[in-house]
Design a protein around this motif. Sequence first.
Motif, PDB file in Angstrom:
ATOM      1  N   ALA A 239     -67.096  41.283  34.710  1.00 39.20           N
ATOM      2  CA  ALA A 239     -68.370  40.840  34.135  1.00 39.20           C
ATOM      3  C   ALA A 239     -68.417  41.042  32.625  1.00 39.20           C
ATOM      4  O   ALA A 239     -68.928  40.182  31.894  1.00 39.20           O
ATOM      5  N   ASP A 240     -67.910  42.156  32.133  1.00 38.20           N
ATOM      6  CA  ASP A 240     -67.977  42.427  30.699  1.00 38.20           C
ATOM      7  C   ASP A 240     -67.213  41.380  29.893  1.00 38.20           C
ATOM      8  O   ASP A 240     -67.684  40.908  28.845  1.00 38.20           O
ATOM      9  N   ALA A 241     -66.037  40.991  30.382  1.00 39.83           N
ATOM     10  CA  ALA A 241     -65.246  39.979  29.679  1.00 39.83           C
ATOM     11  C   ALA A 241     -65.944  38.627  29.704  1.00 39.83           C
ATOM     12  O   ALA A 241     -65.946  37.888  28.706  1.00 39.83           O
ATOM     13  N   ARG A 242     -66.560  38.281  30.835  1.00 40.63           N
ATOM     14  CA  ARG A 242     -67.286  37.016  30.942  1.00 40.63           C
ATOM     15  C   ARG A 242     -68.460  36.977  29.956  1.00 40.63           C
ATOM     16  O   ARG A 242     -68.730  35.952  29.312  1.00 40.63           O
ATOM     17  N   LEU A 243     -69.187  38.109  29.856  1.00 43.60           N
ATOM     18  CA  LEU A 243     -70.316  38.168  28.930  1.00 43.60           C
ATOM     19  C   LEU A 243     -69.847  38.027  27.485  1.00 43.60           C
ATOM     20  O   LEU A 243     -70.445  37.272  26.701  1.00 43.60           O
ATOM     21  N   LEU A 263     -79.966  37.417  30.516  1.00 44.90           N
ATOM     22  CA  LEU A 263     -79.668  36.000  30.344  1.00 44.90           C
ATOM     23  C   LEU A 263     -80.240  35.222  31.515  1.00 44.90           C
ATOM     24  O   LEU A 263     -80.089  35.630  32.681  1.00 44.90           O
ATOM     25  N   ARG A 264     -80.907  34.114  31.205  1.00 44.55           N
ATOM     26  CA  ARG A 264     -81.467  33.292  32.275  1.00 44.55           C
ATOM     27  C   ARG A 264     -80.357  32.671  33.122  1.00 44.55           C
ATOM     28  O   ARG A 264     -80.472  32.586  34.344  1.00 44.55           O
ATOM     29  N   HIS A 265     -79.288  32.234  32.462  1.00 42.95           N
ATOM     30  CA  HIS A 265     -78.123  31.695  33.184  1.00 42.95           C
ATOM     31  C   HIS A 265     -76.951  32.621  32.885  1.00 42.95           C
ATOM     32  O   HIS A 265     -76.210  32.421  31.925  1.00 42.95           O
ATOM     33  N   ASP A 266     -76.799  33.627  33.720  1.00 45.71           N
ATOM     34  CA  ASP A 266     -75.815  34.686  33.477  1.00 45.71           C
ATOM     35  C   ASP A 266     -74.514  34.367  34.213  1.00 45.71           C
ATOM     36  O   ASP A 266     -74.497  34.322  35.458  1.00 45.71           O
ATOM     37  N   PRO A 267     -73.404  34.153  33.493  1.00 45.35           N
ATOM     38  CA  PRO A 267     -72.141  33.803  34.158  1.00 45.35           C
ATOM     39  C   PRO A 267     -71.516  34.976  34.904  1.00 45.35           C
ATOM     40  O   PRO A 267     -70.561  34.781  35.658  1.00 45.35           O
ATOM     41  N   ARG A 268     -72.046  36.157  34.711  1.00 50.29           N
ATOM     42  CA  ARG A 268     -71.482  37.338  35.369  1.00 50.29           C
ATOM     43  C   ARG A 268     -71.935  37.481  36.810  1.00 50.29           C
ATOM     44  O   ARG A 268     -71.300  38.168  37.610  1.00 50.29           O
ATOM     45  N   VAL A 269     -73.062  36.842  37.169  1.00 44.86           N
ATOM     46  CA  VAL A 269     -73.683  37.071  38.471  1.00 44.86           C
ATOM     47  C   VAL A 269     -72.956  36.306  39.571  1.00 44.86           C
ATOM     48  O   VAL A 269     -72.607  35.128  39.409  1.00 44.86           O
ATOM     49  N   LEU A 270     -72.745  36.978  40.703  1.00 44.50           N
ATOM     50  CA  LEU A 270     -72.094  36.344  41.847  1.00 44.50           C
ATOM     51  C   LEU A 270     -72.934  35.181  42.356  1.00 44.50           C
ATOM     52  O   LEU A 270     -74.165  35.274  42.396  1.00 44.50           O
ATOM     53  N   PRO A 271     -72.300  34.069  42.743  1.00 44.47           N
ATOM     54  CA  PRO A 271     -73.079  32.927  43.245  1.00 44.47           C
ATOM     55  C   PRO A 271     -73.810  33.277  44.534  1.00 44.47           C
ATOM     56  O   PRO A 271     -73.310  34.029  45.364  1.00 44.47           O
ATOM     57  N   ARG A 272     -74.998  32.757  44.657  1.00 46.65           N
ATOM     58  CA  ARG A 272     -75.879  32.901  45.821  1.00 46.65           C
ATOM     59  C   ARG A 272     -76.276  34.360  46.081  1.00 46.65           C
ATOM     60  O   ARG A 272     -77.391  34.735  45.773  1.00 46.65           O
ATOM     61  N   ILE A 273     -75.380  35.170  46.633  1.00 43.39           N
ATOM     62  CA  ILE A 273     -75.768  36.520  47.033  1.00 43.39           C
ATOM     63  C   ILE A 273     -76.196  37.353  45.836  1.00 43.39           C
ATOM     64  O   ILE A 273     -77.140  38.134  45.903  1.00 43.39           O
ATOM     65  N   GLY A 274     -75.533  37.191  44.691  1.00 37.62           N
ATOM     66  CA  GLY A 274     -75.893  37.951  43.503  1.00 37.62           C
ATOM     67  C   GLY A 274     -77.293  37.618  43.025  1.00 37.62           C
ATOM     68  O   GLY A 274     -78.079  38.504  42.692  1.00 37.62           O
ATOM     69  N   HIS A 275     -77.621  36.326  42.993  1.00 33.41           N
ATOM     70  CA  HIS A 275     -78.939  35.904  42.543  1.00 33.41           C
ATOM     71  C   HIS A 275     -80.023  36.353  43.521  1.00 33.41           C
ATOM     72  O   HIS A 275     -81.121  36.751  43.109  1.00 33.41           O
ATOM     73  N   ILE A 276     -79.736  36.287  44.813  1.00 39.64           N
ATOM     74  CA  ILE A 276     -80.716  36.714  45.823  1.00 39.64           C
ATOM     75  C   ILE A 276     -81.015  38.200  45.677  1.00 39.64           C
ATOM     76  O   ILE A 276     -82.178  38.625  45.692  1.00 39.64           O
ATOM     77  N   LEU A 277     -79.973  38.997  45.551  1.00 38.79           N
ATOM     78  CA  LEU A 277     -80.161  40.447  45.446  1.00 38.79           C
ATOM     79  C   LEU A 277     -80.939  40.816  44.190  1.00 38.79           C
ATOM     80  O   LEU A 277     -81.804  41.704  44.215  1.00 38.79           O
ATOM     81  N   ARG A 278     -80.654  40.142  43.089  1.00 39.69           N
ATOM     82  CA  ARG A 278     -81.358  40.451  41.843  1.00 39.69           C
ATOM     83  C   ARG A 278     -82.800  39.974  41.880  1.00 39.69           C
ATOM     84  O   ARG A 278     -83.708  40.646  41.381  1.00 39.69           O
ATOM     85  N   ARG A 279     -83.023  38.806  42.467  1.00 37.34           N
ATOM     86  CA  ARG A 279     -84.388  38.253  42.526  1.00 37.34           C
ATOM     87  C   ARG A 279     -85.288  39.123  43.389  1.00 37.34           C
ATOM     88  O   ARG A 279     -86.472  39.309  43.080  1.00 37.34           O
ATOM     89  N   THR A 280     -84.748  39.651  44.482  1.00 37.13           N
ATOM     90  CA  THR A 280     -85.531  40.488  45.397  1.00 37.13           C
ATOM     91  C   THR A 280     -85.441  41.967  45.068  1.00 37.13           C
ATOM     92  O   THR A 280     -86.097  42.783  45.724  1.00 37.13           O
TER      93      THR A 280
END
Length: 378
Positions: A239-243, A263-280
Amino acid sequence: MSMTVSRWLSVASPSGNAGTRGATGSNGRAAVMTALGDIVVAAAAFWICGRLGGAPFAPDDATAILRAVALLSGILLILGFYRVDLRRSYERFRLRALAVMLFVLAQLIAGPLVEDAFGTAARVIAAGVLFLIFGFWCEQWLMRGMAGADAEKPAAASRALAGGERPGSRSMPVYACIKRASDIALGLLMLIASAPVVALAALLIKRADPGPAFYAQTRIGAHGRAIAVLKLRTMYRDADARLQDLLESDPEARAEWNRFFKLRHDPRVLPRIGHILRRTSIDELPQLWNVIRGSMSLVGPRPFPAYHMQAFDQAFQQIRTSVPPGLTGLWQISERSEGDLHTQRLHDLSYIARRSLLFDLYILLATVPAVALGRGAR
């Protein structure tokens, strides 16, 4: 004693918020809808508690339930709870809590003498607590939808530093002891209840990106000490390198990062599961272990990484670290990731200057609809 009563009742006076008079129509509709919602929630709470044992809210005695609903509604009206100019969320919560206390007291004083006096008293108190919780949640959902009430405004606390106030330095031994006992008891219950959810999330993380599902991030805790904050991993292992690659190639992303540290569109976040976990906010649940151990509290300013903390001035850093960091806080129920550094500073100052057991309860309860609605989550 008189000062305490005055402080409780002072919330019924006009708030004087700019724009309140112009929003009278909208707030009037919200007040009517809130009143109707309270009636339904109160009747449901009394019926449920009556089903558990009978008196004073026996399910087959509709008159008793109607009397109780009328009593509670009357107390709220007398306290000015449904005034169209009473907008601030925490002020409304304090009035709701006061109304519940008066209702319970009236029921216990005027209630009939029965053999199961202890059980009757327990059902009255349980009904009041149910109404406080679910009535508050219904109001939060309604107000968010109608935009008739704003989130907690911390502007008054912005003068704390300028006036030389150090709110975090106050000695509050009784508050601290009760808060710590509550952290242990509630934290343990919440940790046990959330264990299946955390285990399932860990499996889904490992499926999305092989590697450890948990990680410990170093953040700044009370008195400036470094603490290891536990989290479910929602980002790629690199994640650090991607950021760094994104910030070097995208000036707009760098400007957003410098303002929010998000970041609103964060390239470090895992698709689907990462966004769900962070949103909730499920990724934060392992921090209940930090709460039980004592490095965090259930309610307080969120623990920041060192780079985030260093963006604030030294005086504010000292105030912020004078209290334990929290699993949730005033910023989380008001702005979440939408607030910039200035907004974060105001919310943290507001909480530290006004913290109390009731304010902590308000924040805990308000966290549920805030997380459920996913407002401002990134």
